[in-house]
Design a protein around this motif. Sequence first.
Motif, PDB file in Angstrom:
ATOM      1  N   GLU A  29      36.097  15.225  14.401  1.00 11.02           N
ATOM      2  CA  GLU A  29      35.060  16.629  13.983  1.00 11.02           C
ATOM      3  C   GLU A  29      33.418  15.290  13.728  1.00 11.02           C
ATOM      4  OE1 GLU A  29      34.383  19.780  10.941  1.00 11.02           O
ATOM      5  OE2 GLU A  29      36.679  19.553  11.127  1.00 11.02           O
ATOM      6  N   GLY A  30      32.531  15.598  13.882  1.00  8.68           N
ATOM      7  CA  GLY A  30      31.043  14.608  13.077  1.00  8.68           C
ATOM      8  C   GLY A  30      30.840  15.121  12.130  1.00  8.68           C
ATOM      9  N   PHE A  31      30.475  14.044  11.182  1.00 11.72           N
ATOM     10  CA  PHE A  31      29.974  14.759   9.821  1.00 11.72           C
ATOM     11  C   PHE A  31      28.578  13.888   8.982  1.00 11.72           C
ATOM     12  CE2 PHE A  31      34.641  16.252   8.828  1.00 11.72           C
ATOM     13  CZ  PHE A  31      34.190  16.916   8.192  1.00 11.72           C
ATOM     14  N   ASP A  32      27.764  14.228   9.303  1.00 15.44           N
ATOM     15  CA  ASP A  32      26.527  14.242   8.790  1.00 15.44           C
ATOM     16  C   ASP A  32      27.187  13.527   6.866  1.00 15.44           C
ATOM     17  OD1 ASP A  32      24.363  13.101   7.096  1.00 15.44           O
ATOM     18  OD2 ASP A  32      22.886  15.024   7.858  1.00 15.44           O
ATOM     19  N   VAL A  33      26.849  12.059   6.484  1.00 18.25           N
ATOM     20  CA  VAL A  33      27.234  11.492   5.450  1.00 18.25           C
ATOM     21  C   VAL A  33      26.397  11.536   4.534  1.00 18.25           C
ATOM     22  CG1 VAL A  33      27.994   9.157   4.362  1.00 18.25           C
ATOM     23  CG2 VAL A  33      27.571   9.217   6.448  1.00 18.25           C
ATOM     24  N   ARG A  34      25.350  12.603   4.817  1.00 21.01           N
ATOM     25  CA  ARG A  34      24.272  13.047   3.547  1.00 21.01           C
ATOM     26  C   ARG A  34      24.969  14.353   2.872  1.00 21.01           C
ATOM     27  NH1 ARG A  34      18.500  13.320   5.834  1.00 21.01           N
ATOM     28  NH2 ARG A  34      19.823  14.383   7.217  1.00 21.01           N
ATOM     29  N   SER A  35      26.190  15.481   3.557  1.00 22.88           N
ATOM     30  CA  SER A  35      26.297  16.388   3.733  1.00 22.88           C
ATOM     31  C   SER A  35      27.448  16.949   1.768  1.00 22.88           C
ATOM     32  CB  SER A  35      27.039  17.317   4.600  1.00 22.88           C
ATOM     33  OG  SER A  35      28.527  16.119   5.433  1.00 22.88           O
ATOM     34  N   PHE A  36      27.744  15.626   1.541  1.00 22.93           N
ATOM     35  CA  PHE A  36      29.010  15.204   0.533  1.00 22.93           C
ATOM     36  C   PHE A  36      28.716  15.115  -0.821  1.00 22.93           C
ATOM     37  CE2 PHE A  36      31.480  12.923   4.757  1.00 22.93           C
ATOM     38  CZ  PHE A  36      32.077  14.113   4.494  1.00 22.93           C
TER      39      PHE A  36
ATOM     40  N   SER B  40       0.882  -0.867   0.313  1.00 28.04           N
ATOM     41  CA  SER B  40       0.137  -0.308  -0.313  1.00 28.04           C
ATOM     42  C   SER B  40       0.604   1.237   0.149  1.00 28.04           C
ATOM     43  CB  SER B  40      -1.282  -0.070   1.513  1.00 28.04           C
ATOM     44  OG  SER B  40      -0.121   0.059   2.773  1.00 28.04           O
ATOM     45  N   VAL B  41       2.129   1.052   0.578  1.00 28.34           N
ATOM     46  CA  VAL B  41       3.030   2.869   0.237  1.00 28.34           C
ATOM     47  C   VAL B  41       4.017   2.151  -1.143  1.00 28.34           C
ATOM     48  CG1 VAL B  41       4.368   3.828   1.233  1.00 28.34           C
ATOM     49  CG2 VAL B  41       2.875   2.134   2.793  1.00 28.34           C
ATOM     50  N   VAL B  42       4.019   3.308  -1.346  1.00 25.57           N
ATOM     51  CA  VAL B  42       5.836   3.134  -2.525  1.00 25.57           C
ATOM     52  C   VAL B  42       7.031   3.397  -2.388  1.00 25.57           C
ATOM     53  CG1 VAL B  42       5.613   4.093  -4.764  1.00 25.57           C
ATOM     54  CG2 VAL B  42       3.701   4.389  -3.896  1.00 25.57           C
ATOM     55  N   PHE B  43       7.546   2.451  -2.762  1.00 24.62           N
ATOM     56  CA  PHE B  43       8.768   2.085  -2.112  1.00 24.62           C
ATOM     57  C   PHE B  43       9.678   3.697  -2.944  1.00 24.62           C
ATOM     58  CE2 PHE B  43       8.929  -1.585  -0.484  1.00 24.62           C
ATOM     59  CZ  PHE B  43       9.906  -1.581   0.053  1.00 24.62           C
ATOM     60  N   SER B  44       9.933   4.584  -2.087  1.00 24.41           N
ATOM     61  CA  SER B  44      10.759   5.484  -2.654  1.00 24.41           C
ATOM     62  C   SER B  44      12.719   5.372  -3.801  1.00 24.41           C
ATOM     63  CB  SER B  44      11.254   6.694  -1.767  1.00 24.41           C
ATOM     64  OG  SER B  44      12.226   6.079  -0.819  1.00 24.41           O
ATOM     65  N   GLN B  45      13.006   6.245  -4.319  1.00 23.46           N
ATOM     66  CA  GLN B  45      14.839   5.599  -4.640  1.00 23.46           C
ATOM     67  C   GLN B  45      15.237   5.369  -3.509  1.00 23.46           C
ATOM     68  OE1 GLN B  45      14.605   8.951  -7.086  1.00 23.46           O
ATOM     69  NE2 GLN B  45      16.081   8.060  -8.572  1.00 23.46           N
ATOM     70  N   ASP B  46      16.448   4.980  -3.109  1.00 24.60           N
ATOM     71  CA  ASP B  46      17.455   5.035  -1.905  1.00 24.60           C
ATOM     72  C   ASP B  46      17.942   6.207  -1.650  1.00 24.60           C
ATOM     73  OD1 ASP B  46      19.829   2.193  -2.803  1.00 24.60           O
ATOM     74  OD2 ASP B  46      17.832   2.544  -1.542  1.00 24.60           O
ATOM     75  N   GLU B  47      18.403   6.185  -1.213  1.00 20.93           N
ATOM     76  CA  GLU B  47      18.731   7.127  -0.170  1.00 20.93           C
ATOM     77  C   GLU B  47      19.717   6.951   0.359  1.00 20.93           C
ATOM     78  OE1 GLU B  47      16.808  10.658   0.189  1.00 20.93           O
ATOM     79  OE2 GLU B  47      14.901  10.734  -0.745  1.00 20.93           O
ATOM     80  N   VAL B  48      20.883   8.189   0.921  1.00 19.26           N
ATOM     81  CA  VAL B  48      22.118   7.884   1.709  1.00 19.26           C
ATOM     82  C   VAL B  48      21.564   8.018   2.807  1.00 19.26           C
ATOM     83  CG1 VAL B  48      24.292   9.224   1.963  1.00 19.26           C
ATOM     84  CG2 VAL B  48      23.404   8.917   0.122  1.00 19.26           C
ATOM     85  N   PRO B  49      21.522   7.127   3.552  1.00 23.45           N
ATOM     86  CA  PRO B  49      20.475   7.293   4.656  1.00 23.45           C
ATOM     87  C   PRO B  49      21.392   8.681   6.282  1.00 23.45           C
ATOM     88  CG  PRO B  49      21.909   5.481   4.917  1.00 23.45           C
ATOM     89  CD  PRO B  49      22.060   6.345   3.685  1.00 23.45           C
ATOM     90  N   ASN B  50      21.034   9.450   7.090  1.00 24.66           N
ATOM     91  CA  ASN B  50      20.505  10.102   7.925  1.00 24.66           C
ATOM     92  C   ASN B  50      21.820   9.486   9.199  1.00 24.66           C
ATOM     93  OD1 ASN B  50      21.216  12.714   9.326  1.00 24.66           O
ATOM     94  ND2 ASN B  50      18.812  12.438   9.904  1.00 24.66           N
ATOM     95  N   VAL B  51      23.223   9.297   8.829  1.00 23.40           N
ATOM     96  CA  VAL B  51      24.179   8.932  10.045  1.00 23.40           C
ATOM     97  C   VAL B  51      25.228   9.475   9.572  1.00 23.40           C
ATOM     98  CG1 VAL B  51      25.538   6.844  10.851  1.00 23.40           C
ATOM     99  CG2 VAL B  51      23.624   6.387   8.941  1.00 23.40           C
ATOM    100  N   THR B  52      24.999  10.460  11.218  1.00 22.44           N
ATOM    101  CA  THR B  52      26.497  11.124  11.534  1.00 22.44           C
ATOM    102  C   THR B  52      27.543  10.104  11.992  1.00 22.44           C
ATOM    103  OG1 THR B  52      25.683  13.238  11.968  1.00 22.44           O
ATOM    104  CG2 THR B  52      27.517  12.745  12.601  1.00 22.44           C
ATOM    105  N   LEU B  53      28.690  10.625  11.104  1.00 23.84           N
ATOM    106  CA  LEU B  53      30.144   9.797  12.009  1.00 23.84           C
ATOM    107  C   LEU B  53      31.389  11.204  12.288  1.00 23.84           C
ATOM    108  CD1 LEU B  53      30.635   6.946   8.686  1.00 23.84           C
ATOM    109  CD2 LEU B  53      29.231   6.877  11.220  1.00 23.84           C
ATOM    110  N   ASN B  54      32.197  10.359  12.999  1.00 24.25           N
ATOM    111  CA  ASN B  54      33.642  11.340  13.402  1.00 24.25           C
ATOM    112  C   ASN B  54      34.660  10.894  11.602  1.00 24.25           C
ATOM    113  OD1 ASN B  54      32.052  11.998  15.369  1.00 24.25           O
ATOM    114  ND2 ASN B  54      33.389  11.090  16.989  1.00 24.25           N
ATOM    115  N   ASP B  55      35.256  12.032  11.758  1.00 19.98           N
ATOM    116  CA  ASP B  55      36.501  11.630  10.573  1.00 19.98           C
ATOM    117  C   ASP B  55      38.190  10.939  11.885  1.00 19.98           C
ATOM    118  OD1 ASP B  55      37.378  13.374  11.768  1.00 19.98           O
ATOM    119  OD2 ASP B  55      37.445  15.127  10.062  1.00 19.98           O
TER     120      ASP B  55
END
Lengths: 159, 549
Positions: free
Chosen positions: A32-39, A13-28
């Motif tokens: 320093e923390g980076f949201d993986v989506r920011s790149f 009953s729900v439409v699948f959307s396109q694959d998206e980069v998940p909202n996860v913050t990782l340290n370098d």
Amino acid sequence: MKNLTIIFLFLTSVVFSQDEVPNVTLNDLNGEGFDVRSFSEDGQLTVISLWATWCVPCLKELDAINDVYPDWQEETGVQLVAISIDDARTQKRVRPLINGKGWPYKILLDENHDFKRAIGAASVPLTLLVKNNKVLYRHSGYSPGAEDELYEKIKEYSK
Amino acid sequence: MRKYTLALVVVIISSVALNAQDFGTFNGGFESNAQWLQDDKDLGFYAPDDQFRANNYFFLNYNVGKFTAGIQYEAYLPTPLLGYDPTLEGNGIANYFVNYKHENLDITAGYFYEQFGSGLILRSWEDRQLGINTALRGVKVKFDPTDYLNLTGVYGQQRVGFELSEGTVQGLDVNLNVGELLGVEKLFVEVGGSYVGRYQENDGNTKVPTTLNAYAGRVDFIYENFFANFEAVHKDPDVLVNDNTITNKAHTYKGSAMLLNLGYAKSGLGVNASFRRLENFSFYSDRYAEGNEYNQQRINYVPALTKQHDYLLSNIYVYNPQSRLIILDFQQQAGEMGSQVDFYYTFPRGKFLGGKYGTKLSANFSYWGGLDATFEPSTDSYSSEFLGAGNRYFRELTVEVKKKWTKNFSGIYYYTNTIIDKGIVDASLLGEKDIKANIGVVEHTLKLGGGKSVRLELQHLWTKQDKENWAGTLLEYNFSPRFGVYVNDAWNYGGEETHYYNVGGSYTKGRSRLAVNYGRQRGGLICVGGVCRYVPENTGFTINFSTSF
């Protein structure tokens, strides 16, 4: 089995959307923390590579890309973000290893596999080509020459 | 119970979906690892009744705005793979969660994973190859009041198969980035502190503590090319358990762990040294689970700090950390102490030894031994030195050279010298006998163009002890980056004259990967990420399939 049926009924009953980069913050490596989506947010074509210091195919892939990375960047403006899934056992090897190898990539640490789980990676290496947080191409495993196929995709999406 | 849980998750997902303008996005995945065991008279393996077995994992996450909800369904049909915890039998919704994430707040209810520091005091995680899932069910709150301060609180019960642990775990973790706070640019300093407590009923036995607390402090330091970090953990006194039974007349013993890393890295060169000392450092969410062979209910993560090998024969004599305190008449040990050093160097292109493409050199040395301790089983007491040499358990040196000879031809040359206590290898008593082994590996890869390539590994293990010499080989041919086949054999010609052969291949298409294998599995400890499980010798087909959507 009944459980699964319910889930699938619900899903239809729900439409699948396109694959998206998940909202996860990782340290370098500098904490320093980076949201993986920011790149890839502003249309920047980005290769995200999941790897580990103990994974030989991963090292081969990132070494192979390293050999041609200056050309790739010059011709397409692509950037590579290498996300290490090393945990406490091997994580301290990441910094000496990337320096020893002279890799120019942005390195992030996914120590407890938050990103690995969110992207649904069963194994490493996993290579993603992303732009505006949409996953354009996905390949798991590495054999020599896979980087050429990746580059074909990069050229295709850089236009 | 599970039905209600599922209904609840569905209701939450639907209500979130209906209330939101944006209908959100789904993502998920499926992984299946199956085996079909075959009788193998030559190996002396007879397939058990459940010849066909499969571990299956299906997960689905739904994200809308600030909310994410997910489930993981697991099915071990009809029984788990050989060597996995047999209590995993059956199927059901194993994990579920709802997460809210907005700016500096991140809240999860349901099953969650978390790690404090390096995991020495707390790590809940999943490793499907090891059959580990130590997710906590409860509540996790992460809060970052400023850029330089973050706080995490957890409360819950650990997963044990499809059930929950008897013990309850609570924890608090604080990290303060001192460098940012002081506005120092070149220097990175972060300090952290953690508390983790476990509560478990003592059934009226007042000598057994119900609440067991542990405290950790750590500091991370980076200045230009140098980096260092130190972590120390103290665990309050607790009883010792062996084989589900409290030993040593309910005396209690405190535990500790210390970890120091020092490193230097600049372009072309990297060095890291780790030192660790563990004394009576077992930490389980159920006290009776101490030392269980399936690594269930571990609250923390104590990996072996040794080189993680990549080849068949270099993975026969693998170290397994010895963190336990055992004071019995026949077995006495108090912990472990040792270090490892890693070294990476690249000979630059066109320079000495560099050749046209550069040459990469890496080396690892590790040494681990028991604590210098004396034991009095008659009075249930022991004493230990902070520094000092106990029994040697493991010593290893590995040197590895990677060389690209031409555009299409490259090689890896790998040598390991190992001394290991036999007790580490087969879980017998420590300190009885050593195994000394030398292992050499030569690997070459030839690119044939158009994504085709061929790879050959030749390996040899020399030892006069245990099962004596081994020879190994692996040949792999890739038709394209998506499709490859291999055949390998580890031949114990010096001892039982057994061939452990395997043949298989893998096919990848987009987000899916299928791998098949037929052959013999060498029995023994299979170690992934420094945690080991025992796998009995077996023969059969295996099929691994994974996909994501």
